[in-house]
Design a protein around this motif. Structure first.
Motif, PDB file in Angstrom:
ATOM      1  N   GLU A   1       0.840  -1.190   0.000  1.00 36.06           N
ATOM      2  CA  GLU A   1       0.000   0.000   0.000  1.00 36.06           C
ATOM      3  C   GLU A   1       0.883   1.251   0.000  1.00 36.06           C
ATOM      4  OE1 GLU A   1      -3.927   1.647   2.344  1.00 36.06           O
ATOM      5  OE2 GLU A   1      -2.646   0.170   3.334  1.00 36.06           O
ATOM      6  N   ASP A   2       1.961   1.220   0.772  1.00 34.37           N
ATOM      7  CA  ASP A   2       2.888   2.354   0.827  1.00 34.37           C
ATOM      8  C   ASP A   2       3.491   2.660  -0.540  1.00 34.37           C
ATOM      9  OD1 ASP A   2       2.438   2.739   3.526  1.00 34.37           O
ATOM     10  OD2 ASP A   2       4.234   1.629   4.148  1.00 34.37           O
ATOM     11  N   GLU A   3       3.809   1.622  -1.302  1.00 31.20           N
ATOM     12  CA  GLU A   3       4.358   1.828  -2.644  1.00 31.20           C
ATOM     13  C   GLU A   3       3.354   2.556  -3.528  1.00 31.20           C
ATOM     14  OE1 GLU A   3       6.124  -0.734  -6.434  1.00 31.20           O
ATOM     15  OE2 GLU A   3       5.399  -1.806  -4.670  1.00 31.20           O
ATOM     16  N   CYS A   4       2.089   2.160  -3.469  1.00 28.10           N
ATOM     17  CA  CYS A   4       1.049   2.828  -4.264  1.00 28.10           C
ATOM     18  C   CYS A   4       0.893   4.285  -3.849  1.00 28.10           C
ATOM     19  CB  CYS A   4      -0.288   2.107  -4.119  1.00 28.10           C
ATOM     20  SG  CYS A   4      -0.347   0.498  -4.915  1.00 28.10           S
ATOM     21  N   ILE A   5       0.844   4.542  -2.546  1.00 24.96           N
ATOM     22  CA  ILE A   5       0.686   5.907  -2.046  1.00 24.96           C
ATOM     23  C   ILE A   5       1.887   6.759  -2.460  1.00 24.96           C
ATOM     24  CG2 ILE A   5       0.450   7.332   0.027  1.00 24.96           C
ATOM     25  CD1 ILE A   5      -2.055   5.620  -0.730  1.00 24.96           C
ATOM     26  N   GLN A   6       3.085   6.208  -2.394  1.00 24.45           N
ATOM     27  CA  GLN A   6       4.280   6.949  -2.823  1.00 24.45           C
ATOM     28  C   GLN A   6       4.220   7.260  -4.309  1.00 24.45           C
ATOM     29  OE1 GLN A   6       6.803   8.284  -0.855  1.00 24.45           O
ATOM     30  NE2 GLN A   6       7.109   9.358  -2.789  1.00 24.45           N
ATOM     31  N   ASN A   7       3.771   6.304  -5.109  1.00 22.61           N
ATOM     32  CA  ASN A   7       3.639   6.538  -6.554  1.00 22.61           C
ATOM     33  C   ASN A   7       2.605   7.621  -6.848  1.00 22.61           C
ATOM     34  OD1 ASN A   7       5.609   4.658  -7.173  1.00 22.61           O
ATOM     35  ND2 ASN A   7       4.146   2.994  -7.435  1.00 22.61           N
TER      36      ASN A   7
ATOM     37  N   ALA B   1       1.894  10.130  -4.814  1.00 20.01           N
ATOM     38  CA  ALA B   1       2.555  11.374  -4.408  1.00 20.01           C
ATOM     39  C   ALA B   1       3.598  11.818  -5.429  1.00 20.01           C
ATOM     40  CB  ALA B   1       3.197  11.200  -3.035  1.00 20.01           C
ATOM     41  N   ASP B   2       4.284  10.884  -6.050  1.00 20.39           N
ATOM     42  CA  ASP B   2       5.321  11.211  -7.031  1.00 20.39           C
ATOM     43  C   ASP B   2       4.754  11.924  -8.264  1.00 20.39           C
ATOM     44  OD1 ASP B   2       7.219  10.067  -5.393  1.00 20.39           O
ATOM     45  OD2 ASP B   2       7.362   8.198  -6.550  1.00 20.39           O
TER      46      ASP B   2
END
Length: 67
Positions: free
Chosen positions: A25-31, A33-34
């Protein structure tokens, strides 16, 4: 074909609508935000709901519960 465990959808200030798959989930949220630098403020994001995903988490169509 890779079945990612997480799948998210986001909308941005410039009208862009993008989908993000990831291994966390963190990877998706970071993407999500990017993409702010390119598309402006994220105005909405949510986990995808379809035959394989419930609230962004993979369950597989064989385990999907139709209400």
């Amino acid at each position: 074909m890779i079945k990612y465990p997480f799948y998210y959808y986001a909308e941005y200030a410039d009208g862009a609508s993008l989908y993000f798959k990831g291994f966390s989930e963190d990877e998706c949220i970071q993407n999500i935000a990017d993409q702010v630098a390119e598309h402006g403020e994220c105005t909405m994001y949510t986990g995808v709901n379809d035959d394989d995903y419930v609230d962004g988490e993979y369950v597989g169509s064989e385990n999907f519960i139709y209400e």
